[in-house]
Design a protein around this motif. Sequence first.
Motif, PDB file in Angstrom:
ATOM      1  N   TYR A 187       0.830  -1.199   0.000  1.00 57.53           N
ATOM      2  CA  TYR A 187       0.000   0.000   0.000  1.00 57.53           C
ATOM      3  C   TYR A 187       0.864   1.248   0.000  1.00 57.53           C
ATOM      4  N   ALA A 214      -3.395   8.391  -9.089  1.00 53.02           N
ATOM      5  CA  ALA A 214      -4.121   7.157  -9.382  1.00 53.02           C
ATOM      6  C   ALA A 214      -3.628   6.009  -8.506  1.00 53.02           C
ATOM      7  N   THR A 215      -2.325   5.927  -8.305  1.00 52.58           N
ATOM      8  CA  THR A 215      -1.748   4.879  -7.453  1.00 52.58           C
ATOM      9  C   THR A 215      -2.222   5.017  -6.013  1.00 52.58           C
ATOM     10  N   ASP A 220      -6.006   4.065  -5.706  1.00 52.29           N
ATOM     11  CA  ASP A 220      -6.208   2.621  -5.837  1.00 52.29           C
ATOM     12  C   ASP A 220      -5.678   1.878  -4.621  1.00 52.29           C
ATOM     13  N   ARG A 235      -8.144   2.163  -1.765  1.00 45.82           N
ATOM     14  CA  ARG A 235      -9.307   1.296  -1.993  1.00 45.82           C
ATOM     15  C   ARG A 235      -8.972  -0.154  -1.662  1.00 45.82           C
ATOM     16  N   ARG A 236      -7.798  -0.633  -2.082  1.00 45.94           N
ATOM     17  CA  ARG A 236      -7.394  -2.004  -1.788  1.00 45.94           C
ATOM     18  C   ARG A 236      -7.149  -2.197  -0.293  1.00 45.94           C
ATOM     19  N   GLN A 239     -10.483  -2.680   1.226  1.00 45.91           N
ATOM     20  CA  GLN A 239     -11.039  -3.948   0.771  1.00 45.91           C
ATOM     21  C   GLN A 239     -10.359  -5.147   1.423  1.00 45.91           C
ATOM     22  N   THR A 287     -13.399   5.703   0.971  1.00 45.70           N
ATOM     23  CA  THR A 287     -12.687   5.448  -0.286  1.00 45.70           C
ATOM     24  C   THR A 287     -13.090   6.467  -1.353  1.00 45.70           C
ATOM     25  N   SER A 295     -10.796   9.404  -3.079  1.00 46.06           N
ATOM     26  CA  SER A 295     -10.692   9.515  -4.538  1.00 46.06           C
ATOM     27  C   SER A 295     -10.947  10.927  -5.028  1.00 46.06           C
ATOM     28  N   HIS A 303     -18.108  10.733  -7.000  1.00 47.22           N
ATOM     29  CA  HIS A 303     -17.517  10.141  -5.793  1.00 47.22           C
ATOM     30  C   HIS A 303     -18.167  10.722  -4.528  1.00 47.22           C
TER      31      HIS A 303
END
Length: 332
Positions: free
Chosen positions: A193, A232-233, A236, A239-240, A243, A263, A267, A282
Motif C-alpha cells: 500500500y 491514481a496509485t 487505488d 481502496r485495496r 477492501q 474510499t 478519490s 464520488h
Amino acid sequence: MSVPLLLPKSAPAEQVTLPSLSSRPLVSVVVPSFNQGRFIGDTLRSILEQDYRPLRIHVIDGGSTDETVDVLKSFGDLDELDWLSERDRGVVEAVNKGFARTEGEIIAIQSSDDMYLPGAISTMVDALRQRPRHGLVYADMETVDANGGFLFRSNIRPFSVRDFLSKQTWVPQPTAFFRRTLLDVCGGWDDRYFSADTELWMRMVFRTQVEKIDKVIAQRRLHDEQRNHQAATIADAYRRMVQDSPDLQRAGADLRRAAKAGTHIHSIRYNASGSAWKASMHLWSALLAAPSLWPNYRDSPLLIPGWMPLRSKLSSVKQALLQARIHEPTLQ
C-alpha cells in the motif's frame, strides 16, 4: 528487537493490554531518508533540541547520492543518533528497518523533510502517560513551504474510528506517537500500500484507544520532490487497503459503510483525471454509503452538477479550502 511485518489475517481485533510506562520512557524516533540532504539537518535538529530525554533517533537512509551522508556525519558521534546508509527498496523497508532497531517504549516516525516544534515530544509523552489505555496519540501540525515559510495550519477533528474510516479525520505521521507494545502486536508497514502509515494506523485503531491532542507540535514541509504526485496509485492503494482489511470485514455495518464512503472521499482528493464530474460522482457515492456525512458536505459545489464547469475556474484559495475539508496528508 524484531518486529513482525504483518498481523496474521486470522488474528482477532482485540484491544491490546498496555503495560505501565516507566517514569521516564525512552522515545525512539525513526527517520526514513533518501536524497533529502537539504532538509534532513533541520529534521534532526528539531529532534535533538527537544526538552525531553531519554531520546534516540534512528535514521535509515536508502543510500542517498546527494549530501545526506555528509549532513549525517556532521552531527558527529552522538549517542542519541544512530544512522545507516545503504540501498533499500524504498521508504517502507526503511521504516521497518528502523522499527527493528528501536528500543523505546514510545515510538514516532518523522519524515526527513518534516520537523517537530519545541516541546513536541514532552507533550506527547505526557499525553500517553495520562492515558494509560491509549496506544496512539497525535496532534495538529503546520504546513510550511520548502524554505520553511508558513502556509497553513491543519484543523484536525477529534478522533473516532468512524470518522477516521470516513476520512473526516486523519492521523498525520509527523505528529503521531505510539506505544511499542502496539507495534509488536500490529506489525510494521506493508509495502502493498502506498500510504503504508495510514494502513498501520488502520490496524491500530481497532486494537487500542486513540486520541487527538489539541496542540500544534510539528511542521510538514511541502516541496516538489515528494511522493504524493501519483494520484491514481494513491487512490487505488487506499481502496485495496480498505477492501483487504480483515478488521473491516469483521466490523459492524456502520463502520463498513463509513470505510466505503472514505474510499470515495479519498478519490476526490486524489482525482488523477482532474474530472469535476468524477469528483461529483464520488461525493454522491460517499453520501449514499454514509448519509450521516451530509452535514459535512451539503454546501459543497461538488453536489450541484450545474456548477461543475465552474470548478476548474475557482481561485486557488477556494480550491485549497475545499480540499482541506476532505483530504489527509499522505506519506512522503
